[in-house]
Design an enzyme around this catalytic site. Structure first.
Site, PDB file in Angstrom:
ATOM      1  N   ASP A   7       1.225  -0.910   0.162  1.00 48.34           N
ATOM      2  CA  ASP A   7       0.343   0.149   0.177  1.00 48.34           C
ATOM      3  C   ASP A   7       0.964   1.220   0.034  1.00 48.34           C
ATOM      4  OD1 ASP A   7      -2.384   1.541   0.091  1.00 48.34           O
ATOM      5  OD2 ASP A   7      -1.870   1.740   2.645  1.00 48.34           O
ATOM      6  N   LEU A   8       0.663   2.537   0.558  1.00 55.26           N
ATOM      7  CA  LEU A   8       0.752   3.827  -0.504  1.00 55.26           C
ATOM      8  C   LEU A   8       1.133   4.452   0.814  1.00 55.26           C
ATOM      9  CD1 LEU A   8       3.174   5.309  -2.146  1.00 55.26           C
ATOM     10  CD2 LEU A   8       0.671   6.707  -3.020  1.00 55.26           C
ATOM     11  N   ASP A   9      -0.294   5.101   1.311  1.00 53.17           N
ATOM     12  CA  ASP A   9      -0.452   5.689   2.458  1.00 53.17           C
ATOM     13  C   ASP A   9      -0.139   4.622   3.744  1.00 53.17           C
ATOM     14  OD1 ASP A   9      -0.623   7.776   0.788  1.00 53.17           O
ATOM     15  OD2 ASP A   9      -2.875   7.821   1.112  1.00 53.17           O
ATOM     16  N   THR A  15       1.125  10.051   3.008  1.00 51.07           N
ATOM     17  CA  THR A  15      -0.183  11.388   3.330  1.00 51.07           C
ATOM     18  C   THR A  15      -1.197  11.211   3.404  1.00 51.07           C
ATOM     19  OG1 THR A  15      -0.716  10.253   1.272  1.00 51.07           O
ATOM     20  CG2 THR A  15       1.148  11.199   1.108  1.00 51.07           C
ATOM     21  N   LYS A  43      -9.412   5.971   5.463  1.00 53.18           N
ATOM     22  CA  LYS A  43      -8.659   5.707   5.425  1.00 53.18           C
ATOM     23  C   LYS A  43      -8.054   4.125   4.306  1.00 53.18           C
ATOM     24  CE  LYS A  43      -5.528   7.744   9.329  1.00 53.18           C
ATOM     25  NZ  LYS A  43      -4.159   7.286  10.293  1.00 53.18           N
ATOM     26  N   SER A 114      -2.439   0.537  -4.360  1.00 50.96           N
ATOM     27  CA  SER A 114      -2.603   1.782  -3.574  1.00 50.96           C
ATOM     28  C   SER A 114      -4.441   2.365  -4.776  1.00 50.96           C
ATOM     29  CB  SER A 114      -2.029   3.069  -3.390  1.00 50.96           C
ATOM     30  OG  SER A 114      -2.077   4.167  -2.584  1.00 50.96           O
ATOM     31  N   ALA A 115      -5.484   2.910  -3.006  1.00 51.90           N
ATOM     32  CA  ALA A 115      -6.875   3.466  -4.125  1.00 51.90           C
ATOM     33  C   ALA A 115      -5.328   4.740  -4.437  1.00 51.90           C
ATOM     34  CB  ALA A 115      -7.429   3.260  -3.343  1.00 51.90           C
ATOM     35  N   LYS A 145     -10.716  -1.401  -2.117  1.00 55.37           N
ATOM     36  CA  LYS A 145     -10.914  -2.024  -0.874  1.00 55.37           C
ATOM     37  C   LYS A 145     -11.594  -1.789   0.334  1.00 55.37           C
ATOM     38  CE  LYS A 145      -6.003  -1.177  -1.187  1.00 55.37           C
ATOM     39  NZ  LYS A 145      -4.548  -0.338  -0.494  1.00 55.37           N
ATOM     40  N   GLU A 169      -0.227  -3.620   4.607  1.00 59.85           N
ATOM     41  CA  GLU A 169      -0.980  -2.586   4.540  1.00 59.85           C
ATOM     42  C   GLU A 169      -0.881  -1.372   5.987  1.00 59.85           C
ATOM     43  OE1 GLU A 169      -3.434  -1.198   3.893  1.00 59.85           O
ATOM     44  OE2 GLU A 169      -4.125  -1.557   1.307  1.00 59.85           O
ATOM     45  N   ASP A 170      -1.816  -0.892   6.528  1.00 59.83           N
ATOM     46  CA  ASP A 170      -1.622   0.130   7.711  1.00 59.83           C
ATOM     47  C   ASP A 170      -3.380  -0.234   8.027  1.00 59.83           C
ATOM     48  OD1 ASP A 170      -2.316   1.846   5.698  1.00 59.83           O
ATOM     49  OD2 ASP A 170      -2.361   3.095   7.325  1.00 59.83           O
TER      50      ASP A 170
END
Length: 223
Positions: A7-9, A15, A43, A114-115, A145, A169-170
């Site tokens: 995932d990104l964030d 961000t 999120k 990532s979304a 997701k 993921e977070d």
């Protein structure tokens, strides 16, 4: 294990603060007040779903047409893009750059699931884009997701079986997405919130290649 899909964030960079400020500015224009606690609900989900939740909070979800909602989402994104212009390698979360280079050196494929439609731009700002073998375009997905499609598509783009991949993921929705894709799931954050993950660590600094390989060996085929 042939691939790790990130995932990104909250994993590569954070961000979330920029997203919150951009959503808050838009919400205020609509006379809706959102706070950090409400922001936790946003999120890991798509831009349109985030907007829908904000509109429901303000009890104005039926006030706008689909086209108007899309315009609002674009407006928020334009504000967000202005904010992330200032991002640099200093915004990479602890341990992540080291991990990506370790994976790259070991010939383990790296994907982004990532979304965020700004994923490629952000990776360039961070100086990490050349380390990624594939990036899923969220605009091509039929569902966000916790639907597993984004992780399944990342595996497909990497020419890997889902059983050969680890997802990181977070967010709870992201962990569910990984699990439903039948990948080994590793989460960063609160163990109670992310209890569905196969393995949970407290911070990105704990994401080492050895720990990821161990989790895959232990849990592969058990989801």
């Amino acid at each position: 294990m042939k691939a790790v899909i990130f995932d990104l964030d909250g994993i590569i960079t954070d961000t979330a603060g920029y997203h919150f400020l951009a959503w808050k500015a838009l919400a205020e224009e609509l006379d809706i007040n959102i706070d950090n606690e409400f922001n936790e609900q946003l999120k890991g989900i798509s831009r349109i779903e985030s907007l829908e939740r904000i509109l429901r909070k303000g009890k104005v979800e039926n006030k706008f047409s689909l086209a108007e909602k899309e315009e609002l989402a674009v407006k928020k994104n334009e504000e967000y893009k202005k904010m992330i212009e200032q991002m640099s390698s200093a915004d990479i979360l602890p341990g992540i750059e080291r991990l990506l280079y370790q994976l790259n050196k070991a010939n383990i494929l790296i994907g982004l699931a990532s979304a965020s439609q700004n994923g490629p731009v952000i990776l360039k700002k961070l100086g990490l884009h050349t380390l990624f073998d594939t990036i899923v375009d969220p605009a091509t997905l039929s569902a966000g997701k916790p639907n597993p499609e984004i992780f399944e598509k990342a595996a497909e783009q990497l020419n890997c079986l889902v059983s050969e991949c680890v997802g990181i993921e977070d967010a709870a929705a992201g962990v569910e997405s990984i699990n439903r894709a039948n990948m080994v799931s590793i989460a960063v954050g609160d163990k109670k919130v992310l209890s569905a993950a196969d393995k949970t660590v407290d911070s990105t600094e704990e994401l080492t290649m050895e720990r990821i390989k161990k989790a895959w060996t232990e849990f592969s085929g058990t989801n």
